[in-house]
Write an enzyme that holds these catalytic residues in place. Structure first.
Site, PDB file in Angstrom:
ATOM      1  N   ASP A 258      16.906  15.716  52.510  1.00 51.38           N
ATOM      2  CA  ASP A 258      16.963  14.191  52.001  1.00 51.38           C
ATOM      3  C   ASP A 258      18.368  14.276  51.457  1.00 51.38           C
ATOM      4  O   ASP A 258      19.201  15.543  51.473  1.00 51.38           O
ATOM      5  CB  ASP A 258      16.084  14.340  50.559  1.00 51.38           C
ATOM      6  CG  ASP A 258      15.575  12.789  50.480  1.00 51.38           C
ATOM      7  OD1 ASP A 258      16.334  11.740  50.970  1.00 51.38           O
ATOM      8  OD2 ASP A 258      14.599  12.630  49.683  1.00 51.38           O
ATOM      9  N   GLU A 606      10.902  -1.460  40.150  1.00 52.10           N
ATOM     10  CA  GLU A 606      10.306  -0.253  40.424  1.00 52.10           C
ATOM     11  C   GLU A 606      10.907   0.090  42.043  1.00 52.10           C
ATOM     12  O   GLU A 606      10.837  -0.621  42.809  1.00 52.10           O
ATOM     13  CB  GLU A 606       8.870  -0.399  40.518  1.00 52.10           C
ATOM     14  CG  GLU A 606       8.312  -1.231  41.384  1.00 52.10           C
ATOM     15  CD  GLU A 606       6.878  -1.188  41.903  1.00 52.10           C
ATOM     16  OE1 GLU A 606       5.960  -0.441  41.280  1.00 52.10           O
ATOM     17  OE2 GLU A 606       6.266  -2.019  42.425  1.00 52.10           O
TER      18      GLU A 606
END
Length: 864
Positions: A258, A606
């Site tokens: 990542d 979000e």
């Protein structure tokens, strides 16, 4: 400039790796054998440079296509992944993956013809996200297919197969299963957290979707996660990357970190597993991470080899996996040999692709409640109020990790189109949350460029605003998404900058929020003071400032914007914070026969690791799971008027809508539904489509029902282990018709390790054609088994005309009826198991809102 004889010889040399008749491994090994150590290391970073002497072009490994090709210009935008999960239609996901990879291939080959090889222009895509959405507070849960391992695995396998294609010689694109493993928030502490689970939870919940992606879909890439698991960083985990991924499952693709996750190995207040970047590089490569999304490998991995921290053959092993992927994609072969290169660019945003996006949006709609058959609405109504912060907001159509659509059909727009003769009364009614208004482009009437409305725009063909502008013009507003039209003639679209200057002269006094949304990077100056500044981090973003402004006074403004991505956009937006939004909404409702309330959340609040801290929200995650209070107040005020009201939710995660459940007669869950989302909503509201989506997550009543967010123990989580009463259960969804189940055929007795064949007849007993999602669950009837109450092991979405009957069949494998022991082993024991088949979960405690869906249960005895 002269070229040395040795360089000429290198250029003229015909390397074996260029010969398509040789095996991939032979070609890879030959290419690597000619590389220096520093050249090898350079190819293990996501933005790998060219090695000109060997004829290796530059390649950027970073690309995204979560629900459509992202950040690379125009693209067909599908519903966000959680909405696709709500379709419960695995074959549909294959079709979606096929369409996305068609557009990906067409775009890539056009980029190559234009000699563009930057970020978001390659064929290696970092999707799908098949983490388990174990807690509704996780902001990135919207990127997943939900909370169930089986549902996630079926959707993920089909999506991956659609992406990677079926050519025996060449991959269509590379898909990446992420984030491996045991990863689902919190966002704000993901760089430092260390999670532990039982062996049972690991094997029963967190690994099945990844195992299926590798063993069934042959996914070519896996992305490791930021966090630690059992004290090891996931990108440096011997357990995850070697013991499970390579040895147990036989994965032969490559592992990518990542982004900047390997920096967490040594940086302060993060994992702090090692002390230096060289040690971090060595740890990652020794444990099995092959590609670095970040810049730590180059040159630190080179130093690690020289220091003896990692052997060069480990570098060769990692690089071989990477180069094998590039060869399988056909990057070193003539285009005419690669079947996928023949995909024409006119497939991008084609009518066929639009039809599939619209179909997916329709299938994702979940009718949560429909009291007294409030829905569908009549089309002959004379007036309708469309109210709410999500009624006309384009961003909530898209979710995160999206491309740039040519359509943005909001619920307001779709209802206007559906009812051309009705009076449509629109009002936003409230902010999306307290302190978070919906921002709109600053209008030309308050922007001043001398005596002209607008701003002076100076356009440069570089990223540094250097030299004489290529174009100087007046821009009436700053609201640009350059897709089919370039910012100026002969612009590359990938490498330019703009400076806008002028004044804001507000017409009303008040407290304003002024924001800059940009695809790469930008600075906003007010009265010569730098007020907003963000550097590029490879994804679009928005930052803002709050300021009091006086009507008629002028405020100098300057925007410095640059872009080097292929999806350039820049928007100067604002909102008046102290504006009364409620009164216009009440007025709109009073003069309307029916009210459609469009509420929910927004990907602006979000999502992934955000700076947002609001009441109920915490840096991308949520601290509360109810609707924001501003929206609850709006809903109550509208309800008090006594008008027939329908609630439409647009959001990426479950909501505790307890008051709405008790008071609003009809509720539709629409997720972030893609560019045709508003049309799908209107089709359901007015009966042009019969909804059949099912919840891929549990809707809880309160955050108090949830365990600690950081606990990855599955106790009391998801429908499988939750012991309370949900608001709406996993698998729930209503229809405008009803279905009956009959003639279930399940053997009463089987031998251990035999398949179980299950058939049932399903009839549409209503008067309207519709889809039914047939669900098959298993329960273990053994007191020693302390696992799930029941588990999904099969599902099929079928279409039935009114009065039609279809036979549906399932085959349950021994792996599916085995249970997981406390030490993580699969075990089949003699005794009884229960199979439940129907249109919902067995023993659902949540109210089903007038659902007549059946569930039938049969006992099967297993003999040893």
């Amino acid at each position: 400039m002269s070229i040395s004889c040795s360089t000429k010889k290198e250029e003229e040399k015909e390397y074996k790796y260029k010969d398509p008749k040789l095996s991939t491994s032979e070609r890879v090994n030959d290419l690597i054998s000619h590389m220096t150590l520093s050249e090898k290391v350079s190819q293990m970073r996501y933005d790998a440079p060219a090695i000109e002497r060997l004829g290796v072009p530059a390649y950027n490994w970073w690309n995204e296509c979560l629900h459509g090709v992202a950040r690379a210009g125009k693209a067909t935008v599908f519903p966000q992944a959680i909405g696709m999960g709500a379709t419960w239609d695995a074959p549909l996901l294959f079709d979606v993956g096929t369409v996305i990879s068609d557009e990906a291939r067409a775009k890539h080959h056009r980029f190559i013809k234009e000699d563009r090889r930057g970020i978001y222009q390659g064929l290696t895509f970092w999707t799908p996200n098949i983490n388990i959405f174990r807690d509704p507070r996780w902001g990135r849960g919207q990127e997943t297919y939900g909370e169930d391992p089986y549902l996630t695995s079926r959707m993920g396998v089909n999506f991956i197969k659609g992406l990677q294609g079926d050519d025996p010689n060449y991959l269509k694109v590379v898909a990446t299963a992420k984030h491996f493993a045991v990863h689902s928030g919190p966002e704000k502490s993901r760089h430092e957290d260390n999670y532990h689970t039982s062996d049972r939870d690991l094997k029963e919940t967190y690994l099945p979707a990844f195992e299926a992606a590798i063993k069934e879909a042959n996914v070519q890439s896996v992305m490791c996660a930021y966090n630690r698991y059992r004290d090891e960083a996931c990108c440096g985990s011997n357990l995850l990357l070697n013991d499970i991924l390579r040895k147990e499952w036989g994965f032969d693709g490559y592992v990518v970190s990542d982004c900047w996750a390997i920096n967490d190995f040594w940086e302060p207040n993060k994992h702090e597993l090692v002390e230096t970047p060289a040690e971090a590089s060595a740890l990652a490569v020794n444990r099995g991470t092959d590609l670095n999304c970040g810049d730590v490998f180059d040159p630190n991995l080179n130093d690690a080899v020289l220091q003896g921290l990692v052997d060069e053959d480990k570098v060769d092993r990692a690089l071989a996996r990477l180069m094998e992927a590039r060869f399988k994609l056909g990057m070193f072969d003539p285009e005419e040999m690669v079947s996928w290169s023949k995909i024409s660019y006119d497939v991008v945003c084609s009518e066929k692709h639009y039809q599939l996006s619209e179909k997916t949006a329709r299938e994702s709609m979940v009718l949560l409640k429909n009291e007294n058959n409030t829905l569908p609405l009549k089309k002959d109504i004379k007036s309708i109020a469309v109210i709410g912060p999500n009624a006309n907001a384009t961003q909530v159509l898209l979710g995160n990790y999206h491309g740039t659509p040519l359509n943005n059909i909001t619920p307001l727009k779709a209802i206007q189109d559906k009812l051309p003769n009705a009076q449509i009364n629109y009002a936003s009614g409230s902010h999306i949350a307290k302190g978070w208004p919906l921002l709109h482009p600053i209008p030309s009437s308050v922007l001043k460029n001398g005596d002209t409305n607008g701003l002076k725009g100076e356009y440069f063909d570089n990223k540094e605003w250097k030299g004489t502008p290529k174009v100087t013009r007046n821009d009436s507003i700053v609201n640009f998404i350059w897709v089919s039209k370039k910012p100026f003639e002969n612009a590359t679209s990938d490498n330019f900058s703009v400076r806008w200057t002028g004044k804001i002269v507000p017409e009303e006094s008040g407290n304003y929020r002024v924001g800059l949304r940009a695809s790469s990077a930008g600075k906003l100056y007010v009265n010569d003071s730098l007020r907003v500044d963000f550097k590029d981090d490879h994804e679009p973003k928005m930052k803002y400032l709050d300021m009091n402004m006086v009507a008629g006074e002028s405020y100098d403004i300057k925007i410095d914007y640059y872009n080097y991505h292929t999806d350039p956009q820049a928007q100067l937006v604002w909102a008046k914070l102290d504006q009364d939004l409620l009164a216009p909404a009440i007025a709109a409702a009073k003069k309307s026969e029916v009210v459609v309330l469009c509420l929910g959340l927004s990907p602006d609040i979000e999502g992934e690791e955000m700076p947002v801290v609001l009441e109920g929200f915490d840096k991308g995650d949520r601290s509360e799971i109810s609707l924001p209070k501003s929206q609850i107040n709006l809903m109550k005020e509208i309800h008090a008027l006594g008008k027939p009201t329908v609630l439409v939710l647009m959001n990426g995660s479950a909501l505790a809508i307890n008051w709405a459940d008790e008071n609003i007669p009809a509720i539709l869950e629409a997720w972030y539904p893609g560019e045709f989302g508003g049309k799908a909503i209107a089709d359901v509201l007015f009966g042009d489509y019969n909804p059949a989506g099912r919840l891929p997550v549990t809707f809880y009543k309160s955050v108090e029902d949830l365990p600690d967010f950081k606990s990855y123990d599955m106790t009391n989580r998801t429908y499988k282990y939750f012991t309370g009463e949900p608001l709406y259960p996993f698998g729930h969804g209503l229809s405008y018709t009803n279905f009956t189940y009959a003639n279930v055929e399940i053997p009463e007795t089987i031998k251990a390790n035999e398949d179980i064949n299950v058939t049932v007849q399903v009839t549409n007993a209503g008067e309207m054609m519709g889809d039914e999602v047939v669900q098959l669950y298993i329960s273990h009837n053994d007191e020693e088994y302390k696992g799930a109450a029941h588990s999904l092991i099969g599902f099929q979405r079928i279409n039935l005309k009114a009065g039609e009957t279809k036979k549906v069949s399932f085959t349950v494998s021994p792996k599916q009826y085995a249970w997981i022991t406390t030490d993580g082993q699969e075990q089949i024991i003699s005794g009884d198991i229960l199979l439940h088949i129907g249109g919902k979960q067995p023993s659902s405690l949540g109210k089903i809102k007038t659902s007549t869906t059946q569930i039938l249960t049969k006992t099967v005895k297993i003999k040893s």
